[in-house]
Design an enzyme around this catalytic site. Structure first.
Site, PDB file in Angstrom:
ATOM      1  N   LYS A   1       1.000  -1.399  -0.338  1.00  0.00           N
ATOM      2  CA  LYS A   1      -0.288   0.052  -0.094  1.00  0.00           C
ATOM      3  C   LYS A   1       0.416   1.049  -0.095  1.00  0.00           C
ATOM      4  O   LYS A   1       0.245   2.646  -0.731  1.00  0.00           O
ATOM      5  CB  LYS A   1      -0.961  -0.009   1.180  1.00  0.00           C
ATOM      6  CG  LYS A   1      -2.187  -1.488   0.833  1.00  0.00           C
ATOM      7  CD  LYS A   1      -2.962  -1.270   2.202  1.00  0.00           C
ATOM      8  CE  LYS A   1      -4.497  -1.524   2.159  1.00  0.00           C
ATOM      9  NZ  LYS A   1      -5.437  -1.783   2.716  1.00  0.00           N
TER      10      LYS A   1
ATOM     11  N   ASP B   1     -10.647   2.788   1.422  1.00  0.00           N
ATOM     12  CA  ASP B   1     -10.383   1.401   3.322  1.00  0.00           C
ATOM     13  C   ASP B   1     -11.287   2.622   3.393  1.00  0.00           C
ATOM     14  O   ASP B   1     -12.254   2.468   4.433  1.00  0.00           O
ATOM     15  CB  ASP B   1      -9.179   1.871   3.883  1.00  0.00           C
ATOM     16  CG  ASP B   1      -8.791  -0.046   3.282  1.00  0.00           C
ATOM     17  OD1 ASP B   1      -9.630  -0.658   1.891  1.00  0.00           O
ATOM     18  OD2 ASP B   1      -7.157  -0.440   3.304  1.00  0.00           O
TER      19      ASP B   1
HETATM   20  P1  NDP Z   1      -0.581  -2.862  11.184  1.00  0.00           P
HETATM   21  O1  NDP Z   1       0.180  -4.682  10.601  1.00  0.00           O
HETATM   22  O2  NDP Z   1      -0.681  -1.805  10.018  1.00  0.00           O
HETATM   23  O3  NDP Z   1      -0.936  -2.813  12.244  1.00  0.00           O
HETATM   24  C1  NDP Z   1      -1.635  -3.537  13.141  1.00  0.00           C
HETATM   25  C2  NDP Z   1      -2.676  -3.194  14.244  1.00  0.00           C
HETATM   26  O4  NDP Z   1      -2.137  -4.680  15.435  1.00  0.00           O
HETATM   27  C3  NDP Z   1      -0.870  -2.104  15.694  1.00  0.00           C
HETATM   28  O5  NDP Z   1      -1.323  -1.101  15.527  1.00  0.00           O
HETATM   29  C4  NDP Z   1      -0.559  -3.230  16.084  1.00  0.00           C
HETATM   30  O6  NDP Z   1       0.226  -2.432  17.391  1.00  0.00           O
HETATM   31  C5  NDP Z   1      -1.334  -4.057  16.261  1.00  0.00           C
HETATM   32  N1  NDP Z   1      -1.205  -5.387  17.228  1.00  0.00           N
HETATM   33  C6  NDP Z   1      -0.659  -6.269  16.238  1.00  0.00           C
HETATM   34  N2  NDP Z   1      -0.105  -7.935  17.478  1.00  0.00           N
HETATM   35  C7  NDP Z   1      -0.496  -6.925  18.448  1.00  0.00           C
HETATM   36  C8  NDP Z   1      -1.267  -7.801  19.655  1.00  0.00           C
HETATM   37  N3  NDP Z   1      -0.897  -8.900  20.139  1.00  0.00           N
HETATM   38  N4  NDP Z   1      -1.478  -7.297  20.621  1.00  0.00           N
HETATM   39  C9  NDP Z   1      -1.826  -5.766  20.699  1.00  0.00           C
HETATM   40  N5  NDP Z   1      -1.979  -5.024  19.631  1.00  0.00           N
HETATM   41  C10 NDP Z   1      -1.391  -5.645  18.447  1.00  0.00           C
HETATM   42  O7  NDP Z   1      -2.354  -4.004  10.038  1.00  0.00           O
HETATM   43  P2  NDP Z   1      -3.577  -3.040   9.415  1.00  0.00           P
HETATM   44  O8  NDP Z   1      -3.550  -1.954  10.380  1.00  0.00           O
HETATM   45  O9  NDP Z   1      -2.673  -3.780   7.957  1.00  0.00           O
HETATM   46  O10 NDP Z   1      -4.922  -4.274   9.743  1.00  0.00           O
HETATM   47  C11 NDP Z   1      -5.276  -4.238  10.608  1.00  0.00           C
HETATM   48  C12 NDP Z   1      -6.454  -5.257  11.006  1.00  0.00           C
HETATM   49  O11 NDP Z   1      -7.152  -4.314   9.876  1.00  0.00           O
HETATM   50  C13 NDP Z   1      -5.544  -6.774   9.827  1.00  0.00           C
HETATM   51  O12 NDP Z   1      -6.967  -7.880  10.557  1.00  0.00           O
HETATM   52  C14 NDP Z   1      -6.468  -6.799   9.037  1.00  0.00           C
HETATM   53  O13 NDP Z   1      -7.040  -8.002   8.347  1.00  0.00           O
HETATM   54  C15 NDP Z   1      -7.647  -5.692   8.833  1.00  0.00           C
HETATM   55  N6  NDP Z   1      -8.092  -4.535   7.773  1.00  0.00           N
HETATM   56  C16 NDP Z   1      -8.920  -4.994   7.518  1.00  0.00           C
HETATM   57  C17 NDP Z   1      -9.710  -4.247   6.077  1.00  0.00           C
HETATM   58  C18 NDP Z   1     -11.183  -4.700   5.920  1.00  0.00           C
HETATM   59  O14 NDP Z   1     -11.513  -4.075   4.617  1.00  0.00           O
HETATM   60  N7  NDP Z   1     -12.201  -4.710   6.579  1.00  0.00           N
HETATM   61  C19 NDP Z   1      -9.032  -3.617   5.579  1.00  0.00           C
HETATM   62  C20 NDP Z   1      -7.362  -3.507   6.289  1.00  0.00           C
HETATM   63  C21 NDP Z   1      -7.296  -3.679   6.990  1.00  0.00           C
HETATM   64  P3  NDP Z   1       1.395  -1.872  16.885  1.00  0.00           P
HETATM   65  O15 NDP Z   1       1.095  -0.366  17.061  1.00  0.00           O
HETATM   66  O16 NDP Z   1       2.474  -1.268  18.700  1.00  0.00           O
HETATM   67  O17 NDP Z   1       2.594  -2.956  16.349  1.00  0.00           O
END
Ligand code: NDP
Length: 281
Positions: A71, A107
């Protein structure tokens, strides 16, 4: 109809890509609309993404949806960038016209469409967004555009929440991750934009009793459709919006951008994708 040599063409690029629901959804819309068109999945390695986008822009392809991990590359490669993609810092939609690459982010509008489809008015009160990654950035941008009066953020890494607030919601209140339940006081909308809740991983736990009775819980995760986050909220009597709504909401304007028409209304996109996620045993 079967695609001919004159078929319109679009697709989705990511790595991995085999899990993507977009090809099935787009194929159903293409068929229902009677279009001579193809929508293909492309698994593209990170190191090949820029070359791929530039080469495809010089073909008859109308454009691409872009998913992880491309992206940011999609944004960087574009000749023209929409205000939403620029603000969010990522593009999930590239369209190609005469070799020119245009980047957009659907999105954000997809998330608002998902709320609208469930009759949820985001501007009616404070919103708590959990997470600070790509999905959270699109959602916070969307909530700002929708006029949400107060945005609260909580993320495992507080510094990432602070960066998100600086970029997109300077007035946001940030709650430490372990104190995220404090953000439920008087809240109207709570969004899981973390990857917690994905199949095989841990759930995102909240003290839902602390939230007002008319709070709506929305999830960005859609595998599984009923996450622990949504199940717990529903068990407390709260309304819920699942992650498929956002997925379908971002796909609609993409289809329009590729093929110049709206997706046929008679396709129940949610039921179609739910059946793929939860096949009858
Ligand atoms: P990113 O990798 O950019 O972000 C992940 C986020 O999750 C960060 O805030 C991270 O925190 C947090 N995180 C990961 N593991 C943990 C944990 N064990 N405990 C607490 N927080 C955690 O991913 P995306 O933002 O792209 O995607 C996030 C979710 O959204 C995914 O499940 C994806 O499938 C979904 N999504 C859905 C869409 C839809 O159309 N429905 C579109 C885009 C995404 P930290 O900053 O601390 O690492």
């Amino acid at each position: 109809m079967k695609p001919t040599g004159a078929a319109q063409m679009a697709g989705v690029a990511g790595d991995p890509i085999a899990h993507s629901l977009s090809p099935s959804l787009m194929a159903a819309w293409i068929e229902a609309a009677g279009l001579d068109a193809i929508y293909s999945p492309f698994r593209i390695a990170r190191s090949d993404a820029e070359t791929f986008f530039r080469a495809l822009a010089r073909t008859q392809c109308a454009g691409l949806n872009v998913t992880l991990p491309h992206k940011q590359t999609a944004l960087a490669v574009a000749d023209q960038v929409s205000p939403a993609a620029r603000a969010i810092g990522a593009a999930n939609l590239l369209t190609f016209r005469d070799g020119i690459i245009h980047a957009d982010n659907t999105d954000a509008t997809g998330f608002l469409s998902a709320l609208q489809a469930r009759g949820v008015e985001p501007a009616r009160g404070p919103a708590l967004v959990l997470g600070a990654g790509g999905a959270a950035r699109a959602i916070v941008y969307a909530l700002g555009q929708a006029g949400v009066p107060e945005i609260r953020l909580s993320n495992r890494s507080r510094s990432n929440a602070a960066d998100l607030a600086r970029d997109l919601a300077p007035n946001a209140r940030i709650h430490d991750w372990d104190d995220r339940d404090q953000g439920l006081d008087g809240v109207a909308l709570v969004v899981n934009a973390t990857s917690l809740g994905l199949s095989g991983g841990s759930d995102l736990a909240m003290d839902w009793h602390r939230a007002p009775a008319d709070t709506i819980a929305a999830d960005s995760v859609y595998k599984p459709l009923q996450t622990g986050f949504l199940r717990d909220a529903a068990a407390c009597g709260l309304g819920t919006v699942d992650g498929l709504g956002m997925l379908i909401g971002q796909a609609r304007p993409s289809f329009e951008a590729f093929f110049g028409i709206s997706p046929p209304e008679r396709i129940d996109a949610h039921a179609l994708l739910q059946a793929m996620l939860e096949p009858a045993s």
